[in-house]
Design an enzyme around this catalytic site. Structure first.
Site, PDB file in Angstrom:
ATOM      1  N   GLU A 119      37.084 122.296  47.912  1.00 37.25           N
ATOM      2  CA  GLU A 119      38.453 122.044  48.368  1.00 37.25           C
ATOM      3  C   GLU A 119      38.497 121.129  49.596  1.00 37.25           C
ATOM      4  O   GLU A 119      39.533 120.548  49.896  1.00 37.25           O
ATOM      5  CB  GLU A 119      39.182 123.362  48.681  1.00 37.25           C
ATOM      6  CG  GLU A 119      39.441 124.245  47.460  1.00 37.25           C
ATOM      7  CD  GLU A 119      40.650 123.792  46.643  1.00 37.25           C
ATOM      8  OE1 GLU A 119      40.927 122.584  46.596  1.00 37.25           O
ATOM      9  OE2 GLU A 119      41.301 124.668  46.057  1.00 37.25           O
ATOM     10  N   THR A 169      47.990 118.804  50.557  1.00 35.99           N
ATOM     11  CA  THR A 169      47.589 120.104  51.087  1.00 35.99           C
ATOM     12  C   THR A 169      47.159 119.971  52.540  1.00 35.99           C
ATOM     13  O   THR A 169      47.515 120.796  53.393  1.00 35.99           O
ATOM     14  CB  THR A 169      46.461 120.712  50.234  1.00 35.99           C
ATOM     15  OG1 THR A 169      46.927 120.768  48.884  1.00 35.99           O
ATOM     16  CG2 THR A 169      46.106 122.113  50.681  1.00 35.99           C
TER      17      THR A 169
HETATM   18  N1  HSE Z   1      46.498 128.696  50.685  1.00 40.05           N
HETATM   19  C1  HSE Z   1      46.530 127.272  50.516  1.00 40.05           C
HETATM   20  C2  HSE Z   1      47.669 126.711  51.332  1.00 40.05           C
HETATM   21  C3  HSE Z   1      46.715 126.933  49.068  1.00 40.05           C
HETATM   22  O1  HSE Z   1      48.776 127.258  51.247  1.00 40.05           O
HETATM   23  O2  HSE Z   1      47.473 125.718  52.053  1.00 40.05           O
HETATM   24  C4  HSE Z   1      46.765 125.458  48.787  1.00 40.05           C
HETATM   25  O3  HSE Z   1      46.868 125.282  47.389  1.00 40.05           O
END
Ligand code: HSE
Length: 315
Positions: free
Chosen positions: A131, A186
């Site tokens: 990620e 993100t």
């Molecule tokens: N938990 C992560 C966020 C998931 O909310 O940034 C991203 O897909």
């Protein structure tokens, strides 16, 4: 040479208050990831097919699956080369765990092909490393859901401990997303999160997270839906999510038991109880919010899904 083909599901992270902990695997869409290993010196090649507009990087350091392969090869002493062919069906950057599905699929495949015998916690940690390619930092909620299926909860990072619960059979998931492009979405959505939180907001999230977890454990969709609210992360991100309030309002009015941003958005999910409410009706009402705002959007209804599964093929 043997190819392992992995089917890896989309996922919806956070499920309201469970930032970086909760995840739900979705039955559809799923990426198909073919992985081949041969003796070599640590070279990783990534090919991506599917929809060209998805624009997924093929440089192994910038691709979540490529990065997982590099990390694993490095651990085993760079004695192999890896080829990865991804057929991308999960739209990147929309909040449905597209990078996580690829990272999970590659970790799952290499564990099998190299006979690594990794535990589920080790697999989740390795996949979470992938990620970094998409989000700038590792987060394990999407990869845990894609790897293990069902509803997943990360309860500790070090050591990695993750629990799964089989969701209620009558749970339907309505998914909508505006067709907007966010580069490194993100990463940007993580940047807006506050570094300190108010005790009342923390308490609110603890109560709501308890409702979501208890609701899944008891198979109580009303209870889990009532917990889908987040006073910390979703609160600050909501202004960046097109039609956030209107989608939420319409879904609840149409009978959804709970609504949340899916992962870092902009997708939103609504939970519906089959037999009680028509999920297609909820989906239509959610999509109407975008139509009225003049924003192009897509949506579908699905159910919770199984985790990664694999088939072997000889070349
Ligand atoms: N938990 C992560 C966020 C998931 O909310 O940034 C991203 O897909």
């Amino acid at each position: 040479m043997t190819w392992l083909t992995v089917s890896s599901p989309a996922s919806s992270a956070n499920v309201g208050p469970g930032f970086d902990s909760f995840g739900l695997a979705l039955n559809q869409p799923r990426d198909h990831i073919e992985v081949q290993v041969k003796p070599g010196s640590g070279k990783v090649e990534v090919e991506v097919s599917g929809r060209s507009e998805y624009n997924v990087p093929t440089n192994p350091e910038a691709n979540s699956g490529g990065l997982v392969a590099k990390t694993i090869l490095n651990r085993v002493g760079d004695r192999f080369d890896v080829r990865i062919n991804v057929t991308k069906r999960i739209r990147p950057g929309c909040g449905l765990g597209s990078s996580g599905a690829t990272a999970a699929g590659v970790a799952f495949a290499l564990n099998r092909l190299l006979g690594l015998g990794l535990s589920r916690g080790e697999l989740v940690l390795l996949a979470a490393e992938g990620e970094r390619a998409a989000a700038g930092s590792p987060h394990a909620d999407n990869v845990a859901a894609s790897l293990l299926g069902g509803f997943t909860m990360i309860v500790s990072h070090n050591p990695m401990r993750v629990y799964t619960i089989t969701p209620p059979r009558s749970l339907r998931v309505c998914v909508v997303y505006p067709l907007v492009e966010y580069e490194r979405k993100t990463e940007k959505m993580r940047f807006v999160i506050p570094s300190t939180v108010d005790l009342h907001d923390a308490l609110w999230n603890i109560w709501h997270a308890a409702a979501v977890a208890a609701g899944f454990a008891l198979g109580d969709i009303e209870l889990l839906g009532s917990g889908m609210d987040d006073a910390i992360v979703e609160k600050v991100r909501s202004s960046l999510i097109p039609c956030y309030s209107e989608v939420k309002r319409r879904a609840i009015r149409a009978g959804a038991k709970g609504v949340a941003v899916s992962g870092a958005g902009p997708a939103m999910i609504a939970f519906v109880k089959a037999g009680d409410t028509d999920p297609q009706g909820v989906l239509r009402d959610m999509l109407d919010a975008y139509i009225e705002a003049g924003i192009a959007a897509n949506g579908f209804v699905t159910v919770p899904g199984e985790g990664c599964s694999a088939t072997l093929e000889d070349e």
